[in-house]
Design a protein around this motif. Structure first.
Motif, mmCIF file in Angstrom:
data_model
loop_
_atom_site.group_PDB
_atom_site.id
_atom_site.type_symbol
_atom_site.label_atom_id
_atom_site.label_comp_id
_atom_site.label_asym_id
_atom_site.label_seq_id
_atom_site.Cartn_x
_atom_site.Cartn_y
_atom_site.Cartn_z
ATOM 1 N N ILE A 149 -5.597 -2.239 26.728
ATOM 2 C CA ILE A 149 -6.734 -2.894 25.821
ATOM 3 C C ILE A 149 -7.386 -4.211 26.534
ATOM 4 C CG2 ILE A 149 -8.026 -4.622 23.798
ATOM 5 C CD1 ILE A 149 -6.511 -1.942 22.337
ATOM 6 N N GLN A 150 -8.604 -4.701 26.760
ATOM 7 C CA GLN A 150 -8.122 -6.180 27.280
ATOM 8 C C GLN A 150 -8.557 -6.980 26.622
ATOM 9 O OE1 GLN A 150 -7.539 -7.220 30.809
ATOM 10 N NE2 GLN A 150 -6.931 -5.459 31.017
ATOM 11 N N ALA A 151 -8.615 -7.571 25.947
ATOM 12 C CA ALA A 151 -8.443 -9.159 24.683
ATOM 13 C C ALA A 151 -8.140 -10.546 25.449
ATOM 14 C CB ALA A 151 -8.118 -8.547 24.218
ATOM 15 N N LEU A 152 -8.316 -11.435 25.252
ATOM 16 C CA LEU A 152 -7.928 -13.289 25.429
ATOM 17 C C LEU A 152 -7.548 -12.908 26.486
ATOM 18 C CD1 LEU A 152 -6.321 -12.842 21.698
ATOM 19 C CD2 LEU A 152 -8.346 -13.780 22.317
ATOM 20 N N GLY A 153 -8.049 -12.306 27.667
ATOM 21 C CA GLY A 153 -7.968 -13.320 28.745
ATOM 22 C C GLY A 153 -6.946 -11.995 29.340
ATOM 23 N N VAL A 154 -5.979 -11.215 28.365
ATOM 24 C CA VAL A 154 -4.862 -10.435 29.474
ATOM 25 C C VAL A 154 -5.423 -9.397 28.546
ATOM 26 C CG1 VAL A 154 -2.989 -12.083 29.142
ATOM 27 C CG2 VAL A 154 -3.785 -11.007 26.311
ATOM 28 N N SER A 155 -4.099 -8.239 28.995
ATOM 29 C CA SER A 155 -3.864 -6.716 28.638
ATOM 30 C C SER A 155 -2.525 -6.817 27.719
ATOM 31 C CB SER A 155 -3.302 -6.280 30.310
ATOM 32 O OG SER A 155 -4.409 -6.283 31.255
ATOM 33 N N TRP A 156 -2.548 -5.653 26.656
ATOM 34 C CA TRP A 156 -2.346 -5.311 25.805
ATOM 35 C C TRP A 156 -2.040 -3.309 25.748
ATOM 36 C CZ3 TRP A 156 -0.976 -9.776 22.323
ATOM 37 C CH2 TRP A 156 -1.684 -10.256 22.830
ATOM 38 N N HIS A 157 -0.870 -3.124 25.227
ATOM 39 C CA HIS A 157 -0.819 -2.145 24.541
ATOM 40 C C HIS A 157 -1.551 -1.783 22.962
ATOM 41 C CE1 HIS A 157 3.203 -1.378 26.908
ATOM 42 N NE2 HIS A 157 2.961 -0.565 27.097
ATOM 43 N N SER A 158 -2.176 -0.737 23.214
ATOM 44 C CA SER A 158 -2.704 -1.347 21.686
ATOM 45 C C SER A 158 -2.080 -0.934 20.499
ATOM 46 C CB SER A 158 -3.381 0.733 21.168
ATOM 47 O OG SER A 158 -2.486 1.600 21.559
ATOM 48 N N HIS A 159 -1.288 -0.743 20.352
ATOM 49 C CA HIS A 159 -0.717 -1.499 19.608
ATOM 50 C C HIS A 159 0.743 -2.518 19.553
ATOM 51 C CE1 HIS A 159 2.045 0.730 22.673
ATOM 52 N NE2 HIS A 159 3.891 0.334 22.291
ATOM 53 N N HIS A 160 0.458 -3.128 20.419
ATOM 54 C CA HIS A 160 1.238 -4.687 20.736
ATOM 55 C C HIS A 160 -0.024 -5.587 20.168
ATOM 56 C CE1 HIS A 160 4.776 -3.305 22.905
ATOM 57 N NE2 HIS A 160 5.013 -3.594 21.108
ATOM 58 N N PHE A 161 -1.641 -5.318 20.096
ATOM 59 C CA PHE A 161 -2.608 -6.039 20.244
ATOM 60 C C PHE A 161 -3.600 -5.918 18.652
ATOM 61 C CE2 PHE A 161 -7.294 -6.595 20.417
ATOM 62 C CZ PHE A 161 -7.424 -7.984 20.248
ATOM 63 N N VAL A 162 -2.434 -6.846 18.000
ATOM 64 C CA VAL A 162 -2.291 -6.721 16.129
ATOM 65 C C VAL A 162 -2.813 -7.729 15.694
ATOM 66 C CG1 VAL A 162 -0.536 -5.278 16.113
ATOM 67 C CG2 VAL A 162 0.292 -7.020 16.487
ATOM 68 N N CYS A 163 -3.595 -8.354 15.287
ATOM 69 C CA CYS A 163 -3.568 -9.415 13.911
ATOM 70 C C CYS A 163 -2.639 -10.307 13.472
ATOM 71 C CB CYS A 163 -4.245 -8.068 12.716
ATOM 72 S SG CYS A 163 -4.216 -9.941 11.370
ATOM 73 N N GLY A 164 -3.031 -11.439 14.204
ATOM 74 C CA GLY A 164 -1.996 -12.315 13.637
ATOM 75 C C GLY A 164 -1.371 -13.050 12.435
ATOM 76 N N GLY A 165 -1.683 -12.123 11.449
ATOM 77 C CA GLY A 165 -2.017 -12.611 9.813
ATOM 78 C C GLY A 165 -1.380 -11.760 9.531
ATOM 79 N N CYS A 166 -1.943 -10.530 8.975
ATOM 80 C CA CYS A 166 -1.315 -9.308 8.514
ATOM 81 C C CYS A 166 -0.531 -8.198 9.539
ATOM 82 C CB CYS A 166 -2.834 -8.439 7.861
ATOM 83 S SG CYS A 166 -4.066 -7.476 9.036
ATOM 84 N N ARG A 167 -0.754 -8.146 10.584
ATOM 85 C CA ARG A 167 0.275 -7.894 11.935
ATOM 86 C C ARG A 167 -0.560 -5.898 11.823
ATOM 87 N NH1 ARG A 167 1.870 -10.711 15.403
ATOM 88 N NH2 ARG A 167 2.980 -9.073 15.593
ATOM 89 N N LYS A 168 -1.426 -5.732 11.478
ATOM 90 C CA LYS A 168 -1.874 -4.714 11.609
ATOM 91 C C LYS A 168 -2.768 -4.285 13.002
ATOM 92 C CE LYS A 168 -3.492 -3.627 7.009
ATOM 93 N NZ LYS A 168 -4.948 -2.787 6.206
#
Length: 180
Positions: A82-101
């Motif tokens: 997942i490419q977001a916010l200018g960086v790469s993520w595992h899908s299970h690490h790209f989570v909401c900063g609030g609820c962590r979903k």
């Protein structure tokens, strides 16, 4: 061994005739010990390998040296990126900063470099209505040095919505034209 054209199979690496097992990859033929990773130099066993900068690499070396790194954990990403916010993520690490979903690569809001689902973003960062104190996530009425939901900007006396562009004020609350 011979090739389809009847001639002997020749190793792409050493140019010697191949006797016995042949590795066929990238439209070329190799001795099994010569089809090797350009990084670790070990023969590539099995059918999985990667190409990068003109060389072949075993799965382990490719992941270690060339796979994108997850911004969340720092480990190589060998599956869905997942490419977001200018960086790469595992899908299970790209989570909401609030609820962590998991955000799953879908829509999100950003605050201070962190992704948030729309509900958490509204709860934590959206302007609050001066009438009901709930987050304003759509259109707002700006009046009396505050923001209001359209349905919350009501007359202090009759509680009907104030829809006129001019209105009176009593105790820092709006009054409709009828009650003024």
């Amino acid at each position: 061994m011979s090739t389809k054209d009847g001639g002997p199979a020749v190793c792409n690496s050493c140019n010697a005739t191949i006797q016995g097992r042949i590795v066929t990859a990238l439209n070329k033929k190799w001795h099994p010990e010569h089809f090797a990773c350009h990084t670790c130099r070990k023969p590539i066993d099995g059918s999985k390998f990667h190409q990068h900068d003109g060389g072949v690499h075993c799965v382990t070396c490719y992941a270690k040296h060339y796979s994108p790194r997850c911004h969340g954990c720092g480990d190589p990403i060998t599956d869905r990126v997942i490419q977001a916010l200018g960086v790469s993520w595992h899908s299970h690490h790209f989570v909401c900063g609030g609820c962590r979903k998991e955000l799953g690569g879908g829509g999100f809001m950003e605050q201070a470099g962190r992704p948030y689902c729309s509900a958490c973003y509204a709860d934590k960062f959206a302007a609050r209505c001066a009438g009901c104190a709930k987050p304003i996530v759509d259109k707002a009425i700006i009046a009396l040095d505050a923001k209001w939901h359209g349905g919350c900007f009501t007359c202090k006396k009759c509680s009907n919505p104030v829809t006129d562009s001019t209105f009176s004020v009593m105790d820092n609350k709006p009054l409709c034209g009828k009650c003024a």
